[in-house]
Motif scaffolding. Structure first.
Motif, short mmCIF file in Angstrom:
data_model
loop_
_atom_site.label_atom_id
_atom_site.label_comp_id
_atom_site.label_asym_id
_atom_site.label_seq_id
_atom_site.Cartn_x
_atom_site.Cartn_y
_atom_site.Cartn_z
N ASN A 59 14.49 -12.78 -28.87
CA ASN A 59 13.95 -13.92 -29.60
C ASN A 59 13.18 -14.89 -28.71
OD1 ASN A 59 14.87 -13.08 -32.18
ND2 ASN A 59 16.93 -13.66 -31.56
N CYS A 60 13.10 -14.62 -27.42
CA CYS A 60 12.27 -15.41 -26.51
C CYS A 60 10.86 -14.86 -26.55
CB CYS A 60 12.78 -15.27 -25.06
SG CYS A 60 14.35 -16.07 -24.73
N TYR A 61 9.92 -15.66 -26.09
CA TYR A 61 8.57 -15.12 -25.91
C TYR A 61 8.55 -14.23 -24.69
CZ TYR A 61 6.16 -17.43 -29.66
OH TYR A 61 5.74 -17.78 -30.91
N TRP A 62 7.81 -13.15 -24.81
CA TRP A 62 7.61 -12.20 -23.72
C TRP A 62 6.13 -12.24 -23.34
CZ3 TRP A 62 10.60 -6.96 -23.78
CH2 TRP A 62 11.95 -7.19 -24.03
N MET A 63 5.87 -12.28 -22.05
CA MET A 63 4.50 -12.33 -21.55
C MET A 63 4.29 -11.17 -20.58
SD MET A 63 2.52 -15.55 -19.75
CE MET A 63 3.93 -15.95 -18.72
N ASN A 64 3.28 -10.34 -20.84
CA ASN A 64 2.92 -9.27 -19.92
C ASN A 64 1.82 -9.78 -18.99
OD1 ASN A 64 4.63 -7.30 -20.93
ND2 ASN A 64 3.11 -6.43 -22.30
N LEU A 65 2.02 -9.55 -17.69
CA LEU A 65 1.03 -9.96 -16.69
C LEU A 65 0.77 -8.83 -15.71
CD1 LEU A 65 2.39 -13.53 -15.86
CD2 LEU A 65 0.39 -12.98 -17.26
N LYS A 66 -0.49 -8.68 -15.33
CA LYS A 66 -0.84 -7.68 -14.32
C LYS A 66 -0.32 -8.16 -12.97
CE LYS A 66 -4.41 -4.53 -13.11
NZ LYS A 66 -5.65 -3.93 -13.52
N CYS A 67 0.00 -7.21 -12.11
CA CYS A 67 0.63 -7.57 -10.84
C CYS A 67 0.33 -6.50 -9.80
CB CYS A 67 2.13 -7.68 -11.06
SG CYS A 67 3.02 -8.59 -9.82
N ASP A 68 0.26 -6.89 -8.55
CA ASP A 68 0.20 -5.94 -7.45
C ASP A 68 1.47 -5.08 -7.51
OD1 ASP A 68 -0.61 -5.13 -4.53
OD2 ASP A 68 1.47 -5.85 -4.39
N ALA A 69 1.34 -3.79 -7.26
CA ALA A 69 2.48 -2.86 -7.41
C ALA A 69 3.69 -3.26 -6.58
CB ALA A 69 2.03 -1.44 -7.06
N ASP A 70 3.50 -3.63 -5.32
CA ASP A 70 4.63 -4.02 -4.46
C ASP A 70 5.24 -5.34 -4.92
OD1 ASP A 70 4.35 -1.74 -2.87
OD2 ASP A 70 2.94 -2.73 -1.51
N GLU A 71 4.39 -6.29 -5.28
CA GLU A 71 4.90 -7.58 -5.73
C GLU A 71 5.64 -7.44 -7.06
OE1 GLU A 71 3.57 -12.16 -6.60
OE2 GLU A 71 1.99 -10.66 -6.40
N ASN A 94 4.13 -6.45 -15.29
CA ASN A 94 5.49 -6.94 -15.50
C ASN A 94 5.54 -7.65 -16.84
OD1 ASN A 94 6.87 -6.13 -13.22
ND2 ASN A 94 6.49 -8.02 -12.09
N THR A 95 6.70 -7.60 -17.46
CA THR A 95 6.98 -8.42 -18.63
C THR A 95 7.88 -9.55 -18.16
OG1 THR A 95 6.76 -6.60 -20.19
CG2 THR A 95 8.09 -8.49 -20.90
N ILE A 96 7.48 -10.77 -18.48
CA ILE A 96 8.25 -11.96 -18.12
C ILE A 96 8.86 -12.50 -19.40
CG2 ILE A 96 8.16 -14.32 -17.22
CD1 ILE A 96 5.61 -11.76 -16.13
N ILE A 97 10.18 -12.56 -19.44
CA ILE A 97 10.89 -13.11 -20.60
C ILE A 97 11.00 -14.62 -20.37
CG2 ILE A 97 13.03 -13.08 -21.93
CD1 ILE A 97 13.34 -10.12 -20.78
N LEU A 98 10.34 -15.39 -21.24
CA LEU A 98 10.27 -16.84 -21.07
C LEU A 98 11.54 -17.50 -21.58
CD1 LEU A 98 6.53 -17.42 -22.08
CD2 LEU A 98 7.50 -17.09 -19.79
N ASP A 99 12.61 -17.33 -20.78
CA ASP A 99 13.93 -17.85 -21.16
C ASP A 99 14.32 -19.10 -20.37
OD1 ASP A 99 14.39 -16.80 -18.65
OD2 ASP A 99 15.90 -15.36 -19.30
N GLY A 100 13.38 -19.62 -19.57
CA GLY A 100 13.64 -20.84 -18.81
C GLY A 100 14.23 -20.59 -17.43
N SER A 101 14.40 -19.34 -17.05
CA SER A 101 15.06 -19.04 -15.77
C SER A 101 14.10 -18.98 -14.57
CB SER A 101 15.84 -17.71 -15.88
OG SER A 101 14.93 -16.63 -16.07
N ILE A 102 12.79 -18.98 -14.83
CA ILE A 102 11.82 -18.90 -13.74
C ILE A 102 11.12 -20.25 -13.61
CG2 ILE A 102 9.74 -17.72 -12.89
CD1 ILE A 102 10.56 -15.30 -14.56
#
Length: 134
Positions: A59-71, A94-102
Motif C-alpha cells: 500500500n506504499c508508493y513504489w518507485m522504479n529508478l535506473k541504477c548502476d549495476a554495482d550500486e 531498483n524499486t524503492i518502497i516509499l515507506d519513510g525508511s530512506i
C-alpha cells in the motif's frame, strides 16, 4: 525521519529538464520520461496493484529508478526498502518502497542518478539540450 510523499516524488522528478509523465501501463502507473526515455515509474504497490491484506509495502508508493549495476546491489544491501526492479531489468533498475525508511537526501540522489544515467546514454545533441539546463 520524514518520508517522501507521492506528490513530492512526482514534483521532484518533473523538475528535471524536459521531464514528462506518460501512462503506457494504465492510469495507475506514472512513467517519467526525458526525450521519450524512461527514467522512473511511480505507482501504489506493485505497478498500481495495492491490496487489502494489511501488507504495508503493497500500500506504499513504489518507485522504479535506473541504477548502476554495482550500486544497485549495494543499495539493496543497505536499505531493506530497496529491492530488485519490479517488472524491470533487475540488474539496472531498483524499486524503492516509499515507506519513510530512506533519508530524503538519499532518495533525491537516487532520482538524480537515474535521470543522469538515462541522459548519459543519449545522443550528444540530446544530452547537450538537457545538460545546459541542469
Amino acid at each position: 525521519m520524514t518520508s517522501l510523499t507521492q506528490q513530492q516524488a512526482e514534483q521532484y522528478l518533473l523538475s528535471k529538464p524536459e521531464a514528462q509523465i506518460t501512462f503506457p501501463f494504465g492510469e495507475e502507473t506514472k512513467v517519467f520520461k526525458v526525450k521519450n526515455k524512461m527514467f522512473a515509474t511511480l505507482s501504489v504497490g506493485k505497478m498500481g496493484k495495492s491490496d487489502d491484506s494489511g501488507d504495508t509495502q503493497s500500500n506504499c508508493y513504489w518507485m522504479n529508478l535506473k541504477c548502476d549495476a554495482d550500486e544497485a546491489v549495494m543499495l539493496r544491501d543497505i536499505f531493506p526498502s530497496v529491492i530488485p526492479g519490479y517488472h524491470m531489468n533487475k540488474k539496472l533498475w531498483n524499486t524503492i518502497i516509499l515507506d519513510g525508511s530512506i533519508p530524503l537526501g538519499e532518495l533525491e540522489r537516487m532520482m538524480d542518478n537515474s535521470f543522469n544515467l538515462v541522459v548519459s546514454n543519449m545522443a550528444k545533441k540530446d544530452q547537450q539540450s538537457i545538460l545546459v539546463r541542469l
